[in-house]
Design a protein around this motif. Structure first.
Motif, PDB file in Angstrom:
ATOM      1  N   VAL A   1      -0.487  -7.036 -24.200  1.00 17.10           N
ATOM      2  CA  VAL A   1      -0.887  -5.681 -23.821  1.00 17.10           C
ATOM      3  C   VAL A   1      -0.683  -4.727 -24.995  1.00 17.10           C
ATOM      4  CG1 VAL A   1      -0.280  -3.686 -22.384  1.00 17.10           C
ATOM      5  CG2 VAL A   1      -0.478  -5.955 -21.344  1.00 17.10           C
ATOM      6  N   ASP A   2      -1.696  -3.959 -25.305  1.00 14.67           N
ATOM      7  CA  ASP A   2      -1.611  -2.873 -26.277  1.00 14.67           C
ATOM      8  C   ASP A   2      -1.128  -1.651 -25.504  1.00 14.67           C
ATOM      9  OD1 ASP A   2      -2.192  -0.578 -27.817  1.00 14.67           O
ATOM     10  OD2 ASP A   2      -3.722  -1.657 -28.930  1.00 14.67           O
ATOM     11  N   LEU A   3       0.150  -1.321 -25.669  1.00 17.07           N
ATOM     12  CA  LEU A   3       0.738  -0.239 -24.870  1.00 17.07           C
ATOM     13  C   LEU A   3       0.086   1.105 -25.155  1.00 17.07           C
ATOM     14  CD1 LEU A   3       4.562  -1.030 -24.866  1.00 17.07           C
ATOM     15  CD2 LEU A   3       3.010  -0.991 -22.901  1.00 17.07           C
ATOM     16  N   THR A   4      -0.242   1.366 -26.406  1.00 16.86           N
ATOM     17  CA  THR A   4      -0.868   2.648 -26.731  1.00 16.86           C
ATOM     18  C   THR A   4      -2.195   2.805 -26.000  1.00 16.86           C
ATOM     19  OG1 THR A   4       0.188   2.675 -28.912  1.00 16.86           O
ATOM     20  CG2 THR A   4      -1.724   4.099 -28.589  1.00 16.86           C
ATOM     21  N   ALA A   5      -3.005   1.745 -26.022  1.00 17.72           N
ATOM     22  CA  ALA A   5      -4.291   1.787 -25.316  1.00 17.72           C
ATOM     23  C   ALA A   5      -4.090   1.845 -23.820  1.00 17.72           C
ATOM     24  CB  ALA A   5      -5.124   0.560 -25.692  1.00 17.72           C
ATOM     25  N   GLY A   6      -3.119   1.090 -23.306  1.00 15.78           N
ATOM     26  CA  GLY A   6      -2.865   1.089 -21.868  1.00 15.78           C
ATOM     27  C   GLY A   6      -2.399   2.434 -21.365  1.00 15.78           C
ATOM     28  N   VAL A   7      -1.488   3.055 -22.103  1.00 13.60           N
ATOM     29  CA  VAL A   7      -0.993   4.373 -21.707  1.00 13.60           C
ATOM     30  C   VAL A   7      -2.117   5.411 -21.767  1.00 13.60           C
ATOM     31  CG1 VAL A   7       0.529   6.262 -22.435  1.00 13.60           C
ATOM     32  CG2 VAL A   7       1.427   3.931 -22.225  1.00 13.60           C
ATOM     33  N   SER A   8      -3.007   5.272 -22.743  1.00 16.13           N
ATOM     34  CA  SER A   8      -4.162   6.169 -22.821  1.00 16.13           C
ATOM     35  C   SER A   8      -5.047   6.034 -21.587  1.00 16.13           C
ATOM     36  CB  SER A   8      -4.962   5.873 -24.089  1.00 16.13           C
ATOM     37  OG  SER A   8      -6.100   6.700 -24.182  1.00 16.13           O
ATOM     38  N   GLU A   9      -5.237   4.790 -21.123  1.00 23.14           N
ATOM     39  CA  GLU A   9      -6.018   4.559 -19.905  1.00 23.14           C
ATOM     40  C   GLU A   9      -5.333   5.189 -18.702  1.00 23.14           C
ATOM     41  OE1 GLU A   9      -8.886   3.062 -19.249  1.00 23.14           O
ATOM     42  OE2 GLU A   9      -9.411   2.023 -21.106  1.00 23.14           O
ATOM     43  N   LEU A  10      -4.015   5.095 -18.641  1.00 25.30           N
ATOM     44  CA  LEU A  10      -3.279   5.711 -17.536  1.00 25.30           C
ATOM     45  C   LEU A  10      -3.439   7.231 -17.559  1.00 25.30           C
ATOM     46  CD1 LEU A  10       0.036   3.629 -17.657  1.00 25.30           C
ATOM     47  CD2 LEU A  10      -1.791   3.443 -15.957  1.00 25.30           C
ATOM     48  N   ALA A  11      -3.403   7.803 -18.756  1.00 24.13           N
ATOM     49  CA  ALA A  11      -3.598   9.251 -18.879  1.00 24.13           C
ATOM     50  C   ALA A  11      -4.977   9.656 -18.377  1.00 24.13           C
ATOM     51  CB  ALA A  11      -3.403   9.685 -20.330  1.00 24.13           C
TER      52      ALA A  11
ATOM     53  N   ASP B   1       0.809  -1.223   0.000  1.00 25.48           N
ATOM     54  CA  ASP B   1       0.000   0.000   0.000  1.00 25.48           C
ATOM     55  C   ASP B   1       0.841   1.269   0.000  1.00 25.48           C
ATOM     56  OD1 ASP B   1       1.017  -0.130   2.545  1.00 25.48           O
ATOM     57  OD2 ASP B   1      -0.918  -0.146   3.578  1.00 25.48           O
ATOM     58  N   ALA B   2       2.126   1.167  -0.361  1.00 25.04           N
ATOM     59  CA  ALA B   2       2.985   2.356  -0.386  1.00 25.04           C
ATOM     60  C   ALA B   2       2.574   3.322  -1.497  1.00 25.04           C
ATOM     61  CB  ALA B   2       4.450   1.952  -0.555  1.00 25.04           C
ATOM     62  N   ALA B   3       2.023   2.784  -2.570  1.00 24.90           N
ATOM     63  CA  ALA B   3       1.594   3.613  -3.702  1.00 24.90           C
ATOM     64  C   ALA B   3       0.589   2.815  -4.521  1.00 24.90           C
ATOM     65  CB  ALA B   3       2.787   4.006  -4.577  1.00 24.90           C
ATOM     66  N   THR B   4      -0.161   3.522  -5.338  1.00 24.43           N
ATOM     67  CA  THR B   4      -1.095   2.849  -6.248  1.00 24.43           C
ATOM     68  C   THR B   4      -0.321   2.036  -7.270  1.00 24.43           C
ATOM     69  OG1 THR B   4      -2.706   4.639  -6.023  1.00 24.43           O
ATOM     70  CG2 THR B   4      -2.930   3.211  -7.951  1.00 24.43           C
ATOM     71  N   THR B   5      -0.792   0.833  -7.567  1.00 24.26           N
ATOM     72  CA  THR B   5      -0.158  -0.009  -8.581  1.00 24.26           C
ATOM     73  C   THR B   5      -1.177  -0.392  -9.647  1.00 24.26           C
ATOM     74  OG1 THR B   5       1.433  -0.927  -7.009  1.00 24.26           O
ATOM     75  CG2 THR B   5       1.066  -2.156  -9.042  1.00 24.26           C
ATOM     76  N   TYR B   6      -0.844  -0.075 -10.898  1.00 25.03           N
ATOM     77  CA  TYR B   6      -1.668  -0.458 -12.043  1.00 25.03           C
ATOM     78  C   TYR B   6      -1.024  -1.650 -12.734  1.00 25.03           C
ATOM     79  CZ  TYR B   6      -3.639   4.272 -11.574  1.00 25.03           C
ATOM     80  OH  TYR B   6      -4.227   5.423 -11.102  1.00 25.03           O
ATOM     81  N   LEU B   7      -1.818  -2.652 -13.042  1.00 23.94           N
ATOM     82  CA  LEU B   7      -1.361  -3.771 -13.851  1.00 23.94           C
ATOM     83  C   LEU B   7      -2.035  -3.688 -15.209  1.00 23.94           C
ATOM     84  CD1 LEU B   7      -1.293  -6.919 -11.521  1.00 23.94           C
ATOM     85  CD2 LEU B   7       0.548  -5.333 -12.071  1.00 23.94           C
ATOM     86  N   LEU B   8      -1.237  -3.558 -16.263  1.00 32.63           N
ATOM     87  CA  LEU B   8      -1.766  -3.579 -17.618  1.00 32.63           C
ATOM     88  C   LEU B   8      -1.743  -5.024 -18.088  1.00 32.63           C
ATOM     89  CD1 LEU B   8       0.042  -0.506 -19.265  1.00 32.63           C
ATOM     90  CD2 LEU B   8      -2.082  -0.563 -17.950  1.00 32.63           C
ATOM     91  N   VAL B   9      -2.913  -5.608 -18.291  1.00 29.14           N
ATOM     92  CA  VAL B   9      -3.020  -6.996 -18.740  1.00 29.14           C
ATOM     93  C   VAL B   9      -3.795  -7.033 -20.051  1.00 29.14           C
ATOM     94  CG1 VAL B   9      -3.001  -7.804 -16.347  1.00 29.14           C
ATOM     95  CG2 VAL B   9      -5.190  -7.508 -17.529  1.00 29.14           C
ATOM     96  N   SER B  10      -3.779  -8.198 -20.691  1.00 32.62           N
ATOM     97  CA  SER B  10      -4.565  -8.394 -21.900  1.00 32.62           C
ATOM     98  C   SER B  10      -5.739  -9.318 -21.593  1.00 32.62           C
ATOM     99  CB  SER B  10      -3.690  -8.996 -23.008  1.00 32.62           C
ATOM    100  OG  SER B  10      -3.416 -10.355 -22.721  1.00 32.62           O
TER     101      SER B  10
END
Length: 231
Positions: free
Chosen positions: A133-143, A98-107
């Motif tokens: 993982v589609d990095l472009t889509a994943g990075v868009s979700e992170l944005a 719980d030190a920081a939020t963690t996102y897992l990009l999965v397919s």
């Protein structure tokens, strides 16, 4: 989103030995520089291979930087992001504390049951892509989640995939004074490699630290080819 890649390599371009064991290439001065770059980021991204090999925490080392972030209204530590197509991240990995939020990009290849276990362990799971993982889509979700500045720390497969997707804006590369060798040792940009449409860089600065040098580049032309990645 602004994407910064940071890595350390030997003079012959290797990130680690052929056994892919964690190796100290730089020293205390460069560690402090990396901590400073992390502190400026909203999130730090690695591939699942890095998680499996090193079990990193990906938090800030200097308490003063954490306090400065809190005073500016930001979380104490940057969020952590793992590119993990099939959900191989161990549920007891350090990055899921719980030190920081963690996102897992999965397919979609990560089973619903596995996704639920990872959510129960503390991860924010984002599904992007079919088999990988589609990095472009994943990075868009992170944005969309509020991440404006992303630091990519590797490994080589992920760094290559980010360049191939045309996502990289800056590269900071520490070159240590050592030779590792090995045709099977990981390099800065593994994966299939480019045969045309090479990413073009412009040298923005140099800095000598420890017994090596940091080369800083701006990306002036991305490859804009593939957008899938995993490690």
């Amino acid at each position: 989103m602004h994407v910064v890649v940071n890595a350390a390599q030997s003079v012959d371009g290797k990130l680690a030995t052929r056994h892919r064991e964690q190796l100290r290439i730089s020293g205390s001065e460069d560690f402090d520089r990396v901590d400073r770059v992390r502190a400026a980021a909203d999130a730090v991204l690695v591939g699942v291979g890095t998680v499996l090999a090193d079990d990193p925490h990906l938090t800030l080392d200097e308490e003063d930087r954490r306090v400065q972030r809190l005073r500016s209204g930001r979380p104490g530590h940057p969020a952590r992001v793992v590119v993990d197509s099939t959900g191989r991240t161990p549920t007891d990995a350090r990055i899921l504390d719980d030190a920081a939020t963690t996102y897992l990009l999965v397919s979609e290849a990560a089973s619903p049951g596995r996704r639920e276990k990872l959510r129960a362990a503390g991860a924010e799971v984002i599904v992007a892509g079919d088999q990988r993982v589609d990095l472009t889509a994943g990075v868009s979700e992170l944005a969309d989640s509020g991440i404006d500045r992303l630091m990519v720390e590797g490994g080589g497969e992920i760094i290559y995939s980010c360049f191939a997707a045309g996502l990289v804006d800056e590269l900071h590369l520490y070159v240590g004074s050592m030779v590792i060798g090995g045709r099977d040792a990981p390099t800065l940009a593994d994966g299939e490699g480019f045969v045309d449409a090479f990413p073009r860089l412009e040298l923005a600065g140099t800095e000598r630290l420890d017994d090596g040098i940091v080369l800083s580049y701006d990306v002036v032309e991305g490859a804009d080819r593939e957008s899938e990645g995993d490690e």
